[in-house]
Design a protein around this motif. Structure first.
Motif, mmCIF file in Angstrom:
data_model
loop_
_atom_site.group_PDB
_atom_site.id
_atom_site.type_symbol
_atom_site.label_atom_id
_atom_site.label_comp_id
_atom_site.label_asym_id
_atom_site.label_seq_id
_atom_site.Cartn_x
_atom_site.Cartn_y
_atom_site.Cartn_z
ATOM 1 N N MET A 1 0.860 -1.268 0.005
ATOM 2 C CA MET A 1 -0.004 0.056 -0.012
ATOM 3 C C MET A 1 0.866 1.376 0.027
ATOM 4 S SD MET A 1 -2.689 1.053 2.706
ATOM 5 C CE MET A 1 -4.469 1.356 2.223
ATOM 6 N N SER A 2 0.548 2.077 -0.882
ATOM 7 C CA SER A 2 1.415 3.317 -0.929
ATOM 8 C C SER A 2 1.061 4.442 0.207
ATOM 9 C CB SER A 2 0.980 4.101 -2.241
ATOM 10 O OG SER A 2 -0.089 4.619 -2.358
ATOM 11 N N GLU A 3 1.971 5.401 0.576
ATOM 12 C CA GLU A 3 1.966 6.134 1.645
ATOM 13 C C GLU A 3 0.801 7.092 1.168
ATOM 14 O OE1 GLU A 3 4.390 9.918 3.694
ATOM 15 O OE2 GLU A 3 5.489 8.167 2.407
ATOM 16 N N LYS A 4 -0.048 7.514 2.158
ATOM 17 C CA LYS A 4 -1.063 8.470 1.858
ATOM 18 C C LYS A 4 -0.861 9.949 2.478
ATOM 19 C CE LYS A 4 -4.516 5.293 0.612
ATOM 20 N NZ LYS A 4 -5.695 4.836 0.823
ATOM 21 N N LYS A 5 -1.081 10.949 1.947
ATOM 22 C CA LYS A 5 -0.956 12.128 2.618
ATOM 23 C C LYS A 5 -2.477 12.911 2.906
ATOM 24 C CE LYS A 5 3.445 12.566 2.209
ATOM 25 N NZ LYS A 5 4.390 12.636 3.161
ATOM 26 N N GLU A 6 -2.441 13.634 3.888
ATOM 27 C CA GLU A 6 -3.702 14.415 4.259
ATOM 28 C C GLU A 6 -3.934 15.652 3.579
ATOM 29 O OE1 GLU A 6 -5.932 16.297 8.314
ATOM 30 O OE2 GLU A 6 -3.928 15.443 8.549
ATOM 31 N N LEU A 7 -4.928 16.037 2.990
ATOM 32 C CA LEU A 7 -5.216 17.019 2.265
ATOM 33 C C LEU A 7 -6.505 17.722 3.143
ATOM 34 C CD1 LEU A 7 -4.937 18.443 -0.332
ATOM 35 C CD2 LEU A 7 -6.613 17.014 -1.458
ATOM 36 N N ARG A 8 -6.269 18.941 2.908
ATOM 37 C CA ARG A 8 -7.529 19.634 3.809
ATOM 38 C C ARG A 8 -7.936 20.811 2.811
ATOM 39 N NH1 ARG A 8 -7.483 20.334 9.668
ATOM 40 N NH2 ARG A 8 -6.458 18.288 10.538
ATOM 41 N N GLY A 9 -9.354 21.112 2.994
ATOM 42 C CA GLY A 9 -10.011 22.165 2.100
ATOM 43 C C GLY A 9 -11.333 22.301 2.814
ATOM 44 N N TYR A 10 -11.984 23.391 2.480
ATOM 45 C CA TYR A 10 -13.180 23.669 2.946
ATOM 46 C C TYR A 10 -14.363 23.825 1.954
ATOM 47 C CZ TYR A 10 -10.480 25.347 6.848
ATOM 48 O OH TYR A 10 -9.455 25.261 8.061
ATOM 49 N N VAL A 11 -15.290 23.121 2.268
ATOM 50 C CA VAL A 11 -16.888 22.981 1.383
ATOM 51 C C VAL A 11 -17.858 23.775 2.210
ATOM 52 C CG1 VAL A 11 -15.754 21.119 0.156
ATOM 53 C CG2 VAL A 11 -17.257 20.690 1.903
ATOM 54 N N SER A 12 -18.994 24.018 1.391
ATOM 55 C CA SER A 12 -20.316 24.473 1.993
ATOM 56 C C SER A 12 -20.731 23.438 2.978
ATOM 57 C CB SER A 12 -21.087 24.895 0.908
ATOM 58 O OG SER A 12 -21.672 23.838 0.214
ATOM 59 N N PRO A 13 -21.486 23.761 3.853
ATOM 60 C CA PRO A 13 -22.130 22.867 4.746
ATOM 61 C C PRO A 13 -23.252 22.000 3.682
ATOM 62 C CG PRO A 13 -22.165 24.983 5.691
ATOM 63 C CD PRO A 13 -21.909 25.243 4.217
ATOM 64 N N GLU A 14 -23.846 22.613 2.763
ATOM 65 C CA GLU A 14 -24.716 21.669 2.035
ATOM 66 C C GLU A 14 -23.929 20.810 1.096
ATOM 67 O OE1 GLU A 14 -28.284 20.396 0.271
ATOM 68 O OE2 GLU A 14 -27.756 21.278 1.978
ATOM 69 N N LEU A 15 -22.542 21.001 0.673
ATOM 70 C CA LEU A 15 -21.718 20.303 -0.156
ATOM 71 C C LEU A 15 -21.483 19.151 0.682
ATOM 72 C CD1 LEU A 15 -20.585 19.291 -2.837
ATOM 73 C CD2 LEU A 15 -18.809 20.950 -2.424
ATOM 74 N N ASN A 16 -20.950 19.518 1.806
ATOM 75 C CA ASN A 16 -20.530 18.503 2.878
ATOM 76 C C ASN A 16 -21.645 17.307 3.303
ATOM 77 O OD1 ASN A 16 -18.603 17.536 4.905
ATOM 78 N ND2 ASN A 16 -20.010 18.389 6.206
ATOM 79 N N ARG A 17 -22.844 18.127 3.588
ATOM 80 C CA ARG A 17 -23.901 17.078 3.893
ATOM 81 C C ARG A 17 -24.216 16.104 2.769
ATOM 82 N NH1 ARG A 17 -28.760 16.443 3.023
ATOM 83 N NH2 ARG A 17 -29.277 18.021 1.819
ATOM 84 N N LEU A 18 -24.432 16.718 1.588
ATOM 85 C CA LEU A 18 -24.621 15.906 0.324
ATOM 86 C C LEU A 18 -23.768 14.703 -0.016
ATOM 87 C CD1 LEU A 18 -26.255 18.430 -2.062
ATOM 88 C CD2 LEU A 18 -27.545 16.431 -0.860
ATOM 89 N N PHE A 19 -22.401 15.158 0.113
ATOM 90 C CA PHE A 19 -21.300 14.187 0.022
ATOM 91 C C PHE A 19 -21.295 13.324 0.873
ATOM 92 C CE2 PHE A 19 -16.931 12.988 0.090
ATOM 93 C CZ PHE A 19 -16.746 12.648 -1.196
ATOM 94 N N ARG A 20 -21.413 13.464 2.348
ATOM 95 C CA ARG A 20 -21.457 12.540 3.209
ATOM 96 C C ARG A 20 -22.380 11.412 3.071
ATOM 97 N NH1 ARG A 20 -17.645 13.193 7.426
ATOM 98 N NH2 ARG A 20 -16.144 14.996 7.285
ATOM 99 N N ALA A 21 -23.738 12.224 2.696
ATOM 100 C CA ALA A 21 -24.760 11.211 2.672
ATOM 101 C C ALA A 21 -24.755 10.258 1.638
ATOM 102 C CB ALA A 21 -26.059 12.036 2.568
ATOM 103 N N VAL A 22 -24.256 10.597 0.162
ATOM 104 C CA VAL A 22 -24.250 9.652 -0.671
ATOM 105 C C VAL A 22 -23.203 8.790 -0.629
ATOM 106 C CG1 VAL A 22 -23.809 9.593 -3.384
ATOM 107 C CG2 VAL A 22 -25.254 11.525 -2.481
ATOM 108 N N VAL A 23 -21.911 9.169 0.234
ATOM 109 C CA VAL A 23 -21.023 8.298 0.303
ATOM 110 C C VAL A 23 -21.270 7.043 1.356
ATOM 111 C CG1 VAL A 23 -18.860 7.869 1.604
ATOM 112 C CG2 VAL A 23 -18.946 9.845 -0.167
#
Length: 58
Positions: A1-23
């Protein structure tokens, strides 16, 4: 397994909610799904053009 790096960013609350729900509905891993979305974005022709122009390939 390759090394993974953390990536941070900000999204709107609505995009966050929808993304997490679909996932969750698809029973997928959040990190893997974010990586998939980033790969799709990087594969857009305009981004591939920049990657090739600046020799940023793997």
């Amino acid at each position: 397994m390759s090394e993974k790096k953390e990536l941070r960013g900000y999204v709107s609350p609505e995009l966050n909610r929808l993304f997490r729900a679909v996932v969750a509905l698809k029973d997928k891993n959040l990190s893997d799904t974010i990586a998939e979305a980033l790969e799709d974005w990087l594969n857009k022709p305009e981004n591939q053009e920049l990657i090739k122009k600046h020799n940023l390939g793997k």
